[in-house]
Design a protein around this motif. Sequence first.
Motif, PDB file in Angstrom:
ATOM      1  N   MET A 218       0.822  -1.207   0.000  1.00  8.89           N
ATOM      2  CA  MET A 218       0.000   0.000   0.000  1.00  8.89           C
ATOM      3  C   MET A 218       0.856   1.258   0.000  1.00  8.89           C
ATOM      4  O   MET A 218       0.584   2.228  -0.709  1.00  8.89           O
ATOM      5  CB  MET A 218      -0.948  -0.004   1.205  1.00  8.89           C
ATOM      6  CG  MET A 218      -2.134  -0.941   1.042  1.00  8.89           C
ATOM      7  SD  MET A 218      -3.356  -0.757   2.373  1.00  8.89           S
ATOM      8  CE  MET A 218      -2.792  -2.003   3.527  1.00  8.89           C
ATOM      9  N   LEU A 219       1.928   1.253   0.784  1.00  9.75           N
ATOM     10  CA  LEU A 219       2.793   2.427   0.857  1.00  9.75           C
ATOM     11  C   LEU A 219       3.596   2.632  -0.426  1.00  9.75           C
ATOM     12  O   LEU A 219       4.086   3.722  -0.682  1.00  9.75           O
ATOM     13  CB  LEU A 219       3.738   2.311   2.054  1.00  9.75           C
ATOM     14  CG  LEU A 219       3.078   2.427   3.428  1.00  9.75           C
ATOM     15  CD1 LEU A 219       4.084   2.150   4.531  1.00  9.75           C
ATOM     16  CD2 LEU A 219       2.459   3.807   3.619  1.00  9.75           C
ATOM     17  N   ALA A 220       3.712   1.573  -1.220  1.00  9.67           N
ATOM     18  CA  ALA A 220       4.451   1.688  -2.483  1.00  9.67           C
ATOM     19  C   ALA A 220       3.597   2.259  -3.604  1.00  9.67           C
ATOM     20  O   ALA A 220       4.112   2.619  -4.652  1.00  9.67           O
ATOM     21  CB  ALA A 220       4.995   0.321  -2.904  1.00  9.67           C
ATOM     22  N   LEU A 221       2.284   2.345  -3.393  1.00 10.19           N
ATOM     23  CA  LEU A 221       1.412   2.886  -4.430  1.00 10.19           C
ATOM     24  C   LEU A 221       1.707   4.364  -4.633  1.00 10.19           C
ATOM     25  O   LEU A 221       1.870   5.118  -3.678  1.00 10.19           O
ATOM     26  CB  LEU A 221      -0.057   2.695  -4.043  1.00 10.19           C
ATOM     27  CG  LEU A 221      -0.532   1.235  -3.979  1.00 10.19           C
ATOM     28  CD1 LEU A 221      -1.939   1.161  -3.399  1.00 10.19           C
ATOM     29  CD2 LEU A 221      -0.496   0.601  -5.357  1.00 10.19           C
ATOM     30  N   PRO A 222       1.749   4.834  -5.887  1.00 11.32           N
ATOM     31  CA  PRO A 222       2.159   6.216  -6.156  1.00 11.32           C
ATOM     32  C   PRO A 222       1.126   7.259  -5.789  1.00 11.32           C
ATOM     33  O   PRO A 222       1.463   8.420  -5.591  1.00 11.32           O
ATOM     34  CB  PRO A 222       2.405   6.216  -7.663  1.00 11.32           C
ATOM     35  CG  PRO A 222       1.527   5.122  -8.195  1.00 11.32           C
ATOM     36  CD  PRO A 222       1.528   4.058  -7.120  1.00 11.32           C
TER      37      PRO A 222
END
Length: 271
Positions: A218-222
Amino acid sequence: HATPAAFASHTAHRENESEIAAQMLAQGIQVLMGGGAGYWLPAAAPGRLRADERDLLREAGERNYTLLSSAADLRGLDPSAGSPLLGLFNRKHMNFEIDRNPQVEPSLAEMTTSALNRLHQAPDGFFLMVEGGRIDHAAHENDLAALLHEILAFDEAVGCALDYQAEVNDTLIIITADHETAGLVHSPNYFGEQSPGSRQSHQSLSHLAQVTASFEAMLALPQQNHDPFLLQKMFYQHTGIPLDLLRAEMALSIEAANGSYYWEQNILGKT
């Protein structure tokens, strides 16, 4: 990571991953599978994590290793072949089981079964170490949904080993953990003093079953890098849990996601 490295290398620090990869190759180990492909590539190659120009993949090929880079490669193996195996299925860590694309990365159980099939041919027996390494990572990140998926994936791998033992009854299986992380027994909202069959535990596990991605994914989503309020929408989409964050909580969330104070100071204002 640290546990497999300890079985196949000697170095001053677990983060010396380029040296660990080189030592693993030098040991002539018959089966090596997992992530970390970037540490086998020379500095000039795309996706490389090495600082030098050694091409460990080329060297492995020269040592007659069968090189695998996808789940399809692993599933297409000839079980009767006797060459050593090197399967590197991600540039760094394997994805969490909850995020894993089965068309790209094999499961821990698949790797375990393939390793046993290949090592079964050893005339003098064999030793195999299998690590569910991302159980620890999910616990460090307090990501309970990802953690449970990792535990279940490890349980499935243990099942594969037990199936093998049932056929080859002089096989010894040892299952252990080097430490516990995050103190799940101290999480009363999930387990705590509740018995496994209690209504509260059942409801908590039902909520976790709705989660479709790890915190890491989730934190890697732009999207949250250009609109901090999308964080709430994104979290709800992947967990089914609505967020109603205070201004200060939103600032801390974005700080954690971006690794800096940029959003708090420049977008949300000081809180």
